[in-house]
Design an enzyme around this catalytic site. Structure first.
Site, PDB file in Angstrom:
ATOM      1  NE  ARG A   1      34.127  47.108  42.234  1.00  0.00           N
ATOM      2  CZ  ARG A   1      33.196  46.846  43.165  1.00  0.00           C
ATOM      3  NH1 ARG A   1      31.984  47.353  43.021  1.00  0.00           N
ATOM      4  NH2 ARG A   1      33.478  46.078  44.181  1.00  0.00           N
TER       5      ARG A   1
ATOM      6  CG  HIS B   1      41.789  38.758  39.175  1.00  0.00           C
ATOM      7  ND1 HIS B   1      43.062  38.753  39.718  1.00  0.00           N
ATOM      8  CD2 HIS B   1      41.577  40.029  38.743  1.00  0.00           C
ATOM      9  CE1 HIS B   1      43.584  39.959  39.622  1.00  0.00           C
ATOM     10  NE2 HIS B   1      42.715  40.765  39.045  1.00  0.00           N
TER      11      HIS B   1
ATOM     12  CE1 TYR C   1      47.788  50.260  34.450  1.00  0.00           C
ATOM     13  CE2 TYR C   1      46.849  48.143  35.030  1.00  0.00           C
ATOM     14  CZ  TYR C   1      46.724  49.511  34.904  1.00  0.00           C
ATOM     15  OH  TYR C   1      45.540  50.114  35.225  1.00  0.00           O
TER      16      TYR C   1
ATOM     17  NE  ARG D   1      49.796  49.723  42.398  1.00  0.00           N
ATOM     18  CZ  ARG D   1      48.980  48.816  41.860  1.00  0.00           C
ATOM     19  NH1 ARG D   1      49.451  47.913  41.042  1.00  0.00           N
ATOM     20  NH2 ARG D   1      47.696  48.804  42.154  1.00  0.00           N
TER      21      ARG D   1
ATOM     22  NE  ARG E   1      40.445  45.795  35.481  1.00  0.00           N
ATOM     23  CZ  ARG E   1      39.365  46.210  36.137  1.00  0.00           C
ATOM     24  NH1 ARG E   1      38.385  46.783  35.475  1.00  0.00           N
ATOM     25  NH2 ARG E   1      39.276  46.062  37.450  1.00  0.00           N
TER      26      ARG E   1
END
Length: 698
Positions: A416, A446, A479, A575, A386
């Site tokens: 996604r 990923h 993040y 989390r 991303r």
């Protein structure tokens, strides 16, 4: 029959259902919105995050369960003992309850905002001067961007977008109007996405006013429908969520980019899975809409409040009120690593760790910019999952290519909800003659890796980056993630093997240092857990510490249960989804687990094993979910530098000591806050101070 029932009950006692665990995570987000100690505008932001999360949940997870029902299967073996049909009903009721709670929280926040002289008004509360401003604003900005569809007498109902909210307009026609045969007529107004959902009105004294775009449009209904004669007119919000599964075209003549692009476009016609409506709408209008859209009982039909798409609260205007927001903190430098000099020279001497957002992500940008300009650099290889909307990463790669470097980009087109953005960047990079790899068939890529090859004294020297998060400067502000910079040639050689696998993926590489999915992660983690079990039985130091986003793989959970039964102490910071049930005698009494939800999104993955006193620490892109272990390319990297290893261990302890924002996982599964007699510790704030102190010491 009895045996099956017992198995299902056992599964419910052994694992918590993944979907319900996710809804519990979103309930923790809602707890943040309800926390009166948080700044008011930040509480609104958490309401927006709650809503946005729920949208994605229905597009993906609810849609998946619905497909199981439609296929005539129960799915009990992998749904934690629930049948798919039963689970849909539990999800719907849970969401209805959470939505009702979110509306109560919103009402409380608005009451407190009024005490701060901030008023969110609706169309019934508009003053004459505000009405003039709104009418002009509507004509100038809203009306040109608005889509209005008369649906009362159309044969084919329009295809509603699942990223949009609509006002369903009902007109009770006057006898004088002969435009329509029916007494009741209907229209849909799509709320424009190009205009901020919250419109700031002119201040009046010390008072600030905000009107939601929906209400601004309601105020102007007569302007929109003045060509018709009606007795009454009303508008109620509706929203539809569609199945977001991509159906990849099998046409061999199409490029992969074309196939994904077509698939993303087709997503807008996916089956509906959730319909949310304003519960004050009249029954006749509601039934008309349900019939026209083909909504049935297998879809989640949720009565809601006056406003939907509350995800827009993530962008609630700041109104010049910093006192109602989190105090801003500047990201810190890494001690000993200057952004002014050469990063390669410093990384050649030792490894460095970046912990965003406490430390600045600019080191990653600087690394790539330096590589783009350095005459000694011959090639750059990077994985992209991303990217930021305006990406300095992509710009640096293009710059490197223009400077004659060999640039290879593995870009994941099936990330996604970022498919369109990644397609755009793939086409941009391709137009610059950058070599693109679109992954491995059947696997998502990923992992977050980058490798630079540099010619030094006629010898190729490699420099690598391994990260727990995306190479994305926007999310790096929100993040928490670890990024390792290393010139360890053994590790860098294995990063290169990962890129070789992308190109020749029928050859499974062997690794001595990295742990790589899908071939090795499961087995490697099992072996590491087995070592802790053996050490415990031998009376040697043992223990496991994990930090994850999600834990849902039943086989991995069983392995952790096995370690617990052997007496191995396990601490977990998870989390989101946690299907493991801690603290159960005879199964998991040696496992403790907490979740931290706060200012930042906790995103790192850490695997820590006591290993008889010689602690092993890994940072990873992989969660302990079936997809990360078996169906994705993931990389876990060992930490060899003793200072960095100690830093990560201290970071874990800071998180574990949290007694303000930590919630405890338990059999009750009630999101209870961890409370004790220790001084209050809010780990994310303490973490920033930890790095601030490191700078002062250095």
């Amino acid at each position: 029959m009895t045996g099956k029932t017992d198995t299902n009950k056992n599964n419910r006692n052994r694992y918590y259902n993944r979907e319900l665990s996710w809804l519990q995570f979103n309930a923790r987000v809602l707890q943040e919105a309800n926390d009166e100690k948080l700044p008011l505008i930040e509480r609104l932001r958490f309401l927006g995050i709650f809503s946005n999360n729920l949208d994605e949940f229905f597009k993906v997870r609810y849609a998946t369960i619905k497909r199981i029902v439609e296929a005539g299967k129960t799915g009990k073996s992998f749904l934690g003992g629930y049948s798919a049909k039963e689970l849909l009903e539990v999800i719907t009721q849970t969401v209805i309850d959470q939505q009702a709670q979110s509306l109560e929280i919103l009402s409380k926040i608005q009451t407190k905002l009024r005490k701060e002289n901030i008023f969110i008004i609706n169309e019934t509360e508009i003053s004459p001067s505000q009405s003039k401003f709104i009418s002009e604003y509507f004509v100038r900005y809203v009306s040109p961007a608005m889509m209005t569809i008369m649906i009362g007498e159309v044969d084919e109902f329009p295809n509603l977008r699942d990223d949009a909210a609509y006002l369903a307009v009902t007109m009770v026609m006057s006898k004088e109007d002969d435009t329509f045969e029916a007494k009741h007529n209907y229209a849909l107004i799509e709320i424009p996405r190009t205009i901020n959902r919250f419109v700031e009105l002119p201040k009046e004294g010390d008072n600030q006013y905000v009107i939601i775009l929906d209400d601004l449009i309601r105020h102007c209904l007569n302007n929109i429908f003045n060509i018709f004669k009606y007795e009454t007119i009303s508008a109620h919000m509706i929203k539809i969520t569609r199945d977001a599964e991509l159906d990849i075209d099998s046409d061999l003549s199409r490029s992969f980019i074309e196939k994904i692009s077509k698939s993303v476009k087709n997503r807008s016609a996916g089956d509906p899975v959730r319909f949310v409506y304003d519960k004050s709408i009249d029954k006749k209008s509601l039934q008309f809409l349900l019939d026209k859209m083909g909504i049935d009982k297998t879809d989640s039909i949720i009565p809601g409040g006056r406003y939907h798409n509350r995800r827009d609260y993530m962008n609630f205007p700041r109104l010049g009120r910093p006192d109602l927001q989190y105090e801003k903190t500047e990201p810190l430098p890494i001690p000993g690593l200057s952004l002014q000099g050469s990063l390669f020279d410093k990384i050649a001497e030792k490894d460095y760790l970046l912990h965003a957002p406490y430390q600045t992500f600019m080191y990653v940008i600087k690394f790539l910019r330096e590589a783009a300009l350095d005459p000694k650099v011959k090639s750059i290889k990077i994985t992209i999952y991303r990217l930021a909307e305006v990406s300095h990463i992509a710009s640096s790669l293009i710059n490197a290519k223009k400077n004659g470097k060999d640039v290879t980009v593995q870009i994941e087109l099936q990330a996604r909800f970022d498919e369109e953005a990644n397609i755009k960047y793939a086409e941009l990079l391709q137009s610059e003659d950058i070599k693109l790899i679109f992954g491995v068939k059947g696997l998502k890529v990923h992992c977050k890796t980058c490798l630079v090859e540099r010619l030094e004294n006629n010898k190729t020297v490699r420099y690598g980056i391994l990260s727990t998060g995306n190479f994305n400067e926007s999310t790096a502000k929100l993040y928490t993630d670890y990024t390792l910079f290393t010139a360890n040639q053994k590790i860098c050689k294995e990063i290169n093997k990962v890129f070789d696998f992308f190109e020749v993926n029928y050859q499974v590489k062997k690794y001595r240092h990295l742990i790589v999915s899908p071939h090795y992660t499961r087995k490697a983690l099992y072996n590491l857990i087995d070592t802790e079990i053996k050490n415990k039985k031998a009376g040697l130091p043992s223990g496991i510490k994990l930090k994850l986003n999600s834990l849902s793989d039943y086989a991995m959970i069983d392995k952790l249960y096995e370690a617990s039964r052997a007496g191995v102490k396990i601490k977990m910071i998870v989390r989101g989804i946690c299907c493991l049930i801690p603290g159960v005698k005879g199964m998991s009494e040696n496992i403790e687990a907490i979740s931290i939800v706060g200012k930042y999104l906790e995103h790192p993955r850490l695997f820590i094993f006591e290993n008889a006193g010689d602690t092993k620490v890994y940072i990873s892109s992989a969660d302990l979910m079936g997809r990360n272990l078996d169906n994705r390319v993931e990389v876990s990297c060992p930490i060899y530098d003793p200072d960095i290893k100690n830093e990560i261990l201290e970071n874990f302890e800071i998180g574990w000591s949290d007694n303000v924002k930590a919630r405890v996982f338990s059999v009750k599964n009630d999101n209870a806050y961890r409370r004790n007699d220790n001084p209050p510790i809010r780990s994310q704030f303490k973490m920033y101070n930890y790095y601030l102190n490191k700078l002062e010491v250095n």
